[in-house]
Design an enzyme around this catalytic site. Structure first.
Site, short mmCIF file in Angstrom:
data_model
loop_
_atom_site.label_atom_id
_atom_site.label_comp_id
_atom_site.label_asym_id
_atom_site.label_seq_id
_atom_site.Cartn_x
_atom_site.Cartn_y
_atom_site.Cartn_z
N HIS A 161 0.84 -1.20 0.00
CA HIS A 161 0.00 0.00 0.00
C HIS A 161 0.88 1.26 0.00
O HIS A 161 2.03 1.21 0.43
CB HIS A 161 -0.87 0.05 1.27
CG HIS A 161 -2.00 -0.92 1.29
ND1 HIS A 161 -2.20 -1.81 2.33
CD2 HIS A 161 -3.02 -1.13 0.42
CE1 HIS A 161 -3.29 -2.52 2.09
NE2 HIS A 161 -3.80 -2.14 0.95
N CYS A 248 -2.73 0.64 9.70
CA CYS A 248 -3.82 -0.28 9.25
C CYS A 248 -4.76 -0.66 10.36
O CYS A 248 -5.88 -1.08 10.12
CB CYS A 248 -3.25 -1.58 8.71
SG CYS A 248 -1.70 -1.47 7.90
C1 CIR Z 1 -3.72 -7.62 3.64
O1 CIR Z 1 -2.88 -8.14 2.90
O2 CIR Z 1 -4.72 -7.06 3.20
C2 CIR Z 1 -3.52 -7.67 5.13
N1 CIR Z 1 -2.89 -8.89 5.49
C3 CIR Z 1 -2.69 -6.49 5.58
C4 CIR Z 1 -3.35 -5.19 5.35
C5 CIR Z 1 -2.50 -4.05 5.76
N2 CIR Z 1 -3.20 -2.84 5.65
C6 CIR Z 1 -2.65 -1.68 5.38
O3 CIR Z 1 -1.47 -1.59 5.08
N3 CIR Z 1 -3.45 -0.61 5.37
#
Ligand code: CIR
Length: 253
Positions: A161, A248
């Site tokens: 991201h 997150c």
């Molecule tokens: C994913 O791959 O969607 C989750 N395991 C981690 C999400 C992390 N979110 C973020 O960086 N905003």
């Protein structure tokens, strides 16, 4: 200033969450302890925290930042690009409607995850990633403009991201790492260069003058302190195993 945050307790199924990291499987009990300390840190920064219950249907649902975007004038329900995460938005919608008068939505075929959106006052940088497509970004810019705000896209290739490699710390300070260091759109910020061996700490979060930063990244902590901020370390090792960072784990508004 932020006054509130929304978090979601990790679910047992988090051990099956999406991951590109080779750091092993998260320890659920440890994740619960770390999550509780994360909530403490948010409260120390003066936020009223809404804690949503664990949702076993969605292994990655503790990463609430991806399901919605909270702006000063409206909330936007996203449409996650990861198929296993797409319906996470439904379970957060009720809470968001209680807190926001205006709620907008990203619609198919657009995809957008909140981790790809970085707010700098009333401008929003939107990363085009494997999770956020140009249609999703275009829809978001349209919504932002409707409310007198603005958005622009940023390409990215190296990280999950946008905010995996960038953290805006207010007062023109921007933590940046890797591919973001040389991007023209960020050159007028005071760039705080995060070393490659501490890349995970680029995802540090400014909250009301304090910066939450992950435990175990001393050079980045010093960088944050050298910019005049109080750094509050939070151990999020079990979330790092799922590519999740500090931002997150909450929606802040
Ligand atoms: C994913 O791959 O969607 C989750 N395991 C981690 C999400 C992390 N979110 C973020 O960086 N905003």
């Amino acid at each position: 200033m932020f006054t509130r945050a929304i978090v979601r307790t990790p679910c047992r199924a988090m051990v099956n969450g999406l991951s590109s990291a080779s750091l092993g499987t998260p320890d659920y009990q440890k994740a619960l302890i770390q999550h509780a300390d994360y909530i403490d840190a948010l409260r120390e920064c003066g936020l009223q925290v809404t804690v949503l219950p664990a949702d076993e249907q969605f292994p990655d649902s503790t990463f609430v930042e991806d399901a919605a975007l909270m702006t000063p004038r409206c909330a936007i329900l996203t449409r996650p690009g990861a198929p296993s995460r797409r319906l996470e938005t439904q379970s957060i919608l009720v809470t968001i409607r209680e807190l926001y008068e205006k709620v907008e939505m990203i619609k198919a075929p657009g995809t957008l995850e909140g981790g790809d959106v970085m707010m700098v006052a009333e401008h929003f940088f939107i990363g085009l990633s494997e999770r956020t497509n140009p249609t999703g970004a275009e829809q978001l810019i349209g919504i932002l403009e409707k409310y007198g705000m603005s958005g622009s896209v940023v390409s990215l290739t190296e990280v999950l991201h946008l905010k995996t490699g960038l953290g805006y710390l207010e007062n023109n300070y921007l933590l940046a790492c890797g591919e973001f260091l040389n991007k023209p759109e960020f050159q007028h910020y005071n760039l705080l260069q995060v070393d490659a061996d501490e890349a995970y700490a680029a995802n540090s979060v400014w909250i009301n003058g304090t910066v939450l930063t992950p435990c175990g990244f001393p050079k980045t902590k010093m960088l944050i302190e050298s910019a005049g901020y109080k750094a509050r370390e939070v151990d999020v090792s079990e979330f790092q195993k799922l590519d999740g960072g500090l931002s997150c784990l909450s929606l802040r508004f």
